[in-house]
Scaffold this motif. Structure first.
Motif, PDB file in Angstrom:
ATOM      1  N   ARG A   1       0.866  -1.179   0.000  1.00  0.00           N
ATOM      2  CA  ARG A   1       0.000   0.000   0.000  1.00  0.00           C
ATOM      3  C   ARG A   1       0.900   1.225   0.000  1.00  0.00           C
ATOM      4  NH1 ARG A   1      -4.841   0.814   4.296  1.00  0.00           N
ATOM      5  NH2 ARG A   1      -5.771  -0.717   2.893  1.00  0.00           N
ATOM      6  N   ILE A   2       0.524   2.198  -0.828  1.00  0.00           N
ATOM      7  CA  ILE A   2       1.323   3.420  -0.893  1.00  0.00           C
ATOM      8  C   ILE A   2       0.384   4.608  -1.027  1.00  0.00           C
ATOM      9  CG2 ILE A   2       1.609   3.319  -3.419  1.00  0.00           C
ATOM     10  CD1 ILE A   2       4.518   4.352  -2.907  1.00  0.00           C
ATOM     11  N   GLY A   3       0.763   5.722  -0.376  1.00  0.00           N
ATOM     12  CA  GLY A   3      -0.062   6.912  -0.471  1.00  0.00           C
ATOM     13  C   GLY A   3       0.247   7.877   0.655  1.00  0.00           C
ATOM     14  N   ALA A   4      -0.702   8.764   0.901  1.00  0.00           N
ATOM     15  CA  ALA A   4      -0.610   9.714   2.001  1.00  0.00           C
ATOM     16  C   ALA A   4      -1.736   9.414   2.981  1.00  0.00           C
ATOM     17  CB  ALA A   4      -0.697  11.141   1.466  1.00  0.00           C
ATOM     18  N   ASP A   5      -1.867  10.262   3.999  1.00  0.00           N
ATOM     19  CA  ASP A   5      -2.855   9.977   5.037  1.00  0.00           C
ATOM     20  C   ASP A   5      -4.279   9.969   4.505  1.00  0.00           C
ATOM     21  OD1 ASP A   5      -0.915   9.727   6.969  1.00  0.00           O
ATOM     22  OD2 ASP A   5      -0.992  11.847   7.537  1.00  0.00           O
ATOM     23  N   GLU A   6      -4.574  10.828   3.512  1.00  0.00           N
ATOM     24  CA  GLU A   6      -5.954  10.978   3.056  1.00  0.00           C
ATOM     25  C   GLU A   6      -6.269  10.167   1.803  1.00  0.00           C
ATOM     26  OE1 GLU A   6      -3.540  13.735   0.702  1.00  0.00           O
ATOM     27  OE2 GLU A   6      -3.656  13.287   2.847  1.00  0.00           O
ATOM     28  N   ALA A   7      -5.258   9.653   1.100  1.00  0.00           N
ATOM     29  CA  ALA A   7      -5.488   8.912  -0.142  1.00  0.00           C
ATOM     30  C   ALA A   7      -4.380   7.890  -0.337  1.00  0.00           C
ATOM     31  CB  ALA A   7      -5.533   9.867  -1.333  1.00  0.00           C
ATOM     32  N   TRP A   8      -4.748   6.726  -0.875  1.00  0.00           N
ATOM     33  CA  TRP A   8      -3.750   5.678  -1.047  1.00  0.00           C
ATOM     34  C   TRP A   8      -4.196   4.688  -2.120  1.00  0.00           C
ATOM     35  CZ3 TRP A   8      -7.035   6.111   3.096  1.00  0.00           C
ATOM     36  CH2 TRP A   8      -7.938   5.063   3.288  1.00  0.00           C
ATOM     37  N   TYR A   9      -3.241   3.836  -2.509  1.00  0.00           N
ATOM     38  CA  TYR A   9      -3.508   2.725  -3.418  1.00  0.00           C
ATOM     39  C   TYR A   9      -3.106   1.423  -2.746  1.00  0.00           C
ATOM     40  CZ  TYR A   9      -3.894   6.009  -7.359  1.00  0.00           C
ATOM     41  OH  TYR A   9      -4.276   7.008  -8.209  1.00  0.00           O
ATOM     42  N   ASP A  10      -3.985   0.405  -2.852  1.00  0.00           N
ATOM     43  CA  ASP A  10      -3.586  -0.970  -2.580  1.00  0.00           C
ATOM     44  C   ASP A  10      -3.142  -1.555  -3.914  1.00  0.00           C
ATOM     45  OD1 ASP A  10      -4.036  -1.062   0.134  1.00  0.00           O
ATOM     46  OD2 ASP A  10      -6.137  -1.615  -0.085  1.00  0.00           O
ATOM     47  N   VAL A  11      -1.907  -2.025  -3.984  1.00  0.00           N
ATOM     48  CA  VAL A  11      -1.316  -2.454  -5.248  1.00  0.00           C
ATOM     49  C   VAL A  11      -1.318  -3.978  -5.325  1.00  0.00           C
ATOM     50  CG1 VAL A  11       0.706  -2.342  -6.745  1.00  0.00           C
ATOM     51  CG2 VAL A  11       0.124  -0.387  -5.270  1.00  0.00           C
ATOM     52  N   GLU A  12      -1.984  -4.496  -6.355  1.00  0.00           N
ATOM     53  CA  GLU A  12      -2.046  -5.928  -6.614  1.00  0.00           C
ATOM     54  C   GLU A  12      -1.245  -6.227  -7.882  1.00  0.00           C
ATOM     55  OE1 GLU A  12      -6.182  -6.777  -6.976  1.00  0.00           O
ATOM     56  OE2 GLU A  12      -6.676  -5.981  -4.981  1.00  0.00           O
ATOM     57  N   LEU A  13      -0.404  -7.253  -7.832  1.00  0.00           N
ATOM     58  CA  LEU A  13       0.461  -7.603  -8.955  1.00  0.00           C
ATOM     59  C   LEU A  13      -0.003  -8.916  -9.564  1.00  0.00           C
ATOM     60  CD1 LEU A  13       3.916  -6.747  -7.350  1.00  0.00           C
ATOM     61  CD2 LEU A  13       2.418  -5.253  -8.686  1.00  0.00           C
ATOM     62  N   THR A  14      -0.244  -8.903 -10.882  1.00  0.00           N
ATOM     63  CA  THR A  14      -0.682 -10.095 -11.600  1.00  0.00           C
ATOM     64  C   THR A  14       0.139 -10.220 -12.871  1.00  0.00           C
ATOM     65  OG1 THR A  14      -2.924  -9.786 -10.770  1.00  0.00           O
ATOM     66  CG2 THR A  14      -2.653 -11.311 -12.607  1.00  0.00           C
ATOM     67  N   ASP A  15       0.988 -11.227 -12.947  1.00  0.00           N
ATOM     68  CA  ASP A  15       1.834 -11.439 -14.125  1.00  0.00           C
ATOM     69  C   ASP A  15       2.631 -10.167 -14.418  1.00  0.00           C
ATOM     70  OD1 ASP A  15       0.863 -14.043 -14.386  1.00  0.00           O
ATOM     71  OD2 ASP A  15      -0.849 -13.366 -15.569  1.00  0.00           O
ATOM     72  N   THR A  16       2.342  -9.527 -15.551  1.00  0.00           N
ATOM     73  CA  THR A  16       3.092  -8.325 -15.923  1.00  0.00           C
ATOM     74  C   THR A  16       2.271  -7.057 -15.727  1.00  0.00           C
ATOM     75  OG1 THR A  16       2.370  -8.565 -18.228  1.00  0.00           O
ATOM     76  CG2 THR A  16       4.470  -9.585 -17.608  1.00  0.00           C
ATOM     77  N   ARG A  17       1.205  -7.132 -14.952  1.00  0.00           N
ATOM     78  CA  ARG A  17       0.310  -6.000 -14.767  1.00  0.00           C
ATOM     79  C   ARG A  17       0.177  -5.660 -13.287  1.00  0.00           C
ATOM     80  NH1 ARG A  17      -5.854  -7.060 -16.269  1.00  0.00           N
ATOM     81  NH2 ARG A  17      -5.615  -8.387 -14.433  1.00  0.00           N
ATOM     82  N   ALA A  18       0.123  -4.373 -12.993  1.00  0.00           N
ATOM     83  CA  ALA A  18      -0.130  -3.896 -11.634  1.00  0.00           C
ATOM     84  C   ALA A  18      -1.497  -3.247 -11.595  1.00  0.00           C
ATOM     85  CB  ALA A  18       0.934  -2.904 -11.205  1.00  0.00           C
ATOM     86  N   ARG A  19      -2.286  -3.599 -10.594  1.00  0.00           N
ATOM     87  CA  ARG A  19      -3.588  -2.967 -10.407  1.00  0.00           C
ATOM     88  C   ARG A  19      -3.535  -2.129  -9.137  1.00  0.00           C
ATOM     89  NH1 ARG A  19      -9.126  -5.667 -12.554  1.00  0.00           N
ATOM     90  NH2 ARG A  19      -8.735  -4.907 -14.647  1.00  0.00           N
ATOM     91  N   LEU A  20      -3.807  -0.839  -9.289  1.00  0.00           N
ATOM     92  CA  LEU A  20      -3.766   0.109  -8.187  1.00  0.00           C
ATOM     93  C   LEU A  20      -5.202   0.440  -7.794  1.00  0.00           C
ATOM     94  CD1 LEU A  20      -1.009   0.354  -9.713  1.00  0.00           C
ATOM     95  CD2 LEU A  20      -0.934   2.723  -8.974  1.00  0.00           C
ATOM     96  N   VAL A  21      -5.628  -0.120  -6.672  1.00  0.00           N
ATOM     97  CA  VAL A  21      -7.001   0.053  -6.208  1.00  0.00           C
ATOM     98  C   VAL A  21      -7.058   1.295  -5.334  1.00  0.00           C
ATOM     99  CG1 VAL A  21      -8.925  -1.003  -4.994  1.00  0.00           C
ATOM    100  CG2 VAL A  21      -7.355  -2.434  -6.335  1.00  0.00           C
ATOM    101  N   HIS A  22      -7.762   2.310  -5.817  1.00  0.00           N
ATOM    102  CA  HIS A  22      -7.757   3.619  -5.172  1.00  0.00           C
ATOM    103  C   HIS A  22      -8.753   3.703  -4.018  1.00  0.00           C
ATOM    104  CE1 HIS A  22      -7.464   7.914  -4.665  1.00  0.00           C
ATOM    105  NE2 HIS A  22      -8.772   8.019  -4.773  1.00  0.00           N
ATOM    106  N   ASN A  23      -8.361   4.454  -2.993  1.00  0.00           N
ATOM    107  CA  ASN A  23      -9.267   4.755  -1.884  1.00  0.00           C
ATOM    108  C   ASN A  23      -8.809   6.052  -1.230  1.00  0.00           C
ATOM    109  OD1 ASN A  23     -11.311   4.545   0.003  1.00  0.00           O
ATOM    110  ND2 ASN A  23     -10.849   2.418   0.510  1.00  0.00           N
ATOM    111  N   ARG A  24      -9.753   6.781  -0.657  1.00  0.00           N
ATOM    112  CA  ARG A  24      -9.395   7.959   0.133  1.00  0.00           C
ATOM    113  C   ARG A  24     -10.498   8.276   1.123  1.00  0.00           C
ATOM    114  NH1 ARG A  24     -10.026  10.467  -5.165  1.00  0.00           N
ATOM    115  NH2 ARG A  24     -11.567  12.145  -5.227  1.00  0.00           N
ATOM    116  N   GLU A  25     -10.104   8.918   2.211  1.00  0.00           N
ATOM    117  CA  GLU A  25     -11.025   9.185   3.311  1.00  0.00           C
ATOM    118  C   GLU A  25     -11.548  10.612   3.303  1.00  0.00           C
ATOM    119  OE1 GLU A  25      -8.841   8.164   6.801  1.00  0.00           O
ATOM    120  OE2 GLU A  25      -9.395   6.041   6.689  1.00  0.00           O
ATOM    121  N   ALA A  26     -11.005  11.472   2.451  1.00  0.00           N
ATOM    122  CA  ALA A  26     -11.424  12.874   2.429  1.00  0.00           C
ATOM    123  C   ALA A  26     -11.255  13.417   1.028  1.00  0.00           C
ATOM    124  CB  ALA A  26     -10.589  13.687   3.420  1.00  0.00           C
ATOM    125  N   ASP A  27     -11.847  14.573   0.778  1.00  0.00           N
ATOM    126  CA  ASP A  27     -11.666  15.228  -0.507  1.00  0.00           C
ATOM    127  C   ASP A  27     -10.195  15.532  -0.723  1.00  0.00           C
ATOM    128  OD1 ASP A  27     -14.372  15.152  -0.939  1.00  0.00           O
ATOM    129  OD2 ASP A  27     -14.729  17.190  -0.186  1.00  0.00           O
TER     130      ASP A  27
END
Length: 231
Positions: free
Chosen positions: A143-169
């Motif tokens: 997981r990478i990001g700042a306090d208010e927004a981040w990505y959970d990073v999933e790795l599949t073969d040669t592709r990365a999926r960055l699942v976005h989330n944030r707690e504030a505007d």
């Protein structure tokens, strides 16, 4: 009932298929004896009978999804619900299961955006950092990001999926920094990846602006909510 669909109402028998306190039943497909797909039926407790029940799918095959959702819909009808909703990922055209069941598209939940790797993005905002991942999220590489927004990073073969989330505007500038930090981590720590994908809701203008700045373009792959009205 379809002869290979089992209705489970005991959480101890459902095991990991039980999705938590809101789960009222799990419908498991056993065409060959072993579970090949399932639908967990959740009661959200909404006062509106059309918004009360949702299904959580753990199955991609239409020939299994159709009988599973039919059984879930029957359970909803018996419980006084007037509609069953679920979310599924698909290309632009409607899924075969939705067409066969007569479900209506309620709206796009998010769409994947993609860009090629390596990104060549320099190190940016110092506030962007590695964050702890919740226990039990084995599919998340980091997981990478700042306090208010981040990505959970999933790795599949040669592709990365960055699942976005944030707690504030957040601003487009801040989201650009978070996304750039994720791309830099992929370039540095996971060489050999060919593409990165980010999920963004259709009305998230700030994230759209950040992704466009970094060379992402929207794809045809999206998550859609369907609603099956019940007579």
């Amino acid at each position: 009932m379809a002869n290979f669909v089992e209705c489970i109402t005991d959480p101890s028998r459902a095991g990991e298929l039980w999705c938590g306190e809101g789960t009222v039943a799990v419908f498991a497909a056993r065409p060959q004896g072993d579970v090949e797909g399932s639908v967990a039926l959740l009661d959200l407790g909404a006062s509106d009978a059309a918004l009360r029940f949702v299904a959580v799918l753990d199955c991609a095959e239409d020939e299994l999804l159709v009988p599973l959702l039919r059984e879930a819909a029957d359970a909803v009808r018996q419980a006084g619900g007037t509609a069953l909703r679920w979310i599924t990922e698909e290309e632009t055209s409607p899924s075969k299961a939705a067409v066969e069941l007569g479900a209506m598209e309620s709206g796009e939940v998010y769409r994947w955006w993609r860009r090629d790797l390596p990104a060549g993005v320099p190190v940016g905002d110092a506030a962007v950092r590695r964050l702890p991942v919740e226990e039990g999220r084995e599919e998340v590489a980091f997981r990478i990001g700042a306090d208010e927004a981040w990505y959970d990073v999933e790795l599949t073969d040669t592709r990365a999926r960055l699942v976005h989330n944030r707690e504030a505007d957040s601003t487009a500038d801040a989201l650009t920094a978070v996304t750039a930090g994720a791309l830099h981590a992929l370039d540095t720590d996971h060489p050999g990846l060919r593409s990165a994908e980010v999920n963004a809701s259709p009305d998230d203008e700030e994230l759209h602006a950040a992704l466009q700045r970094l060379g992402f373009t929207p794809t045809t792959e999206r998550a859609v909510e369907y609603t099956l009205p019940l007579a």
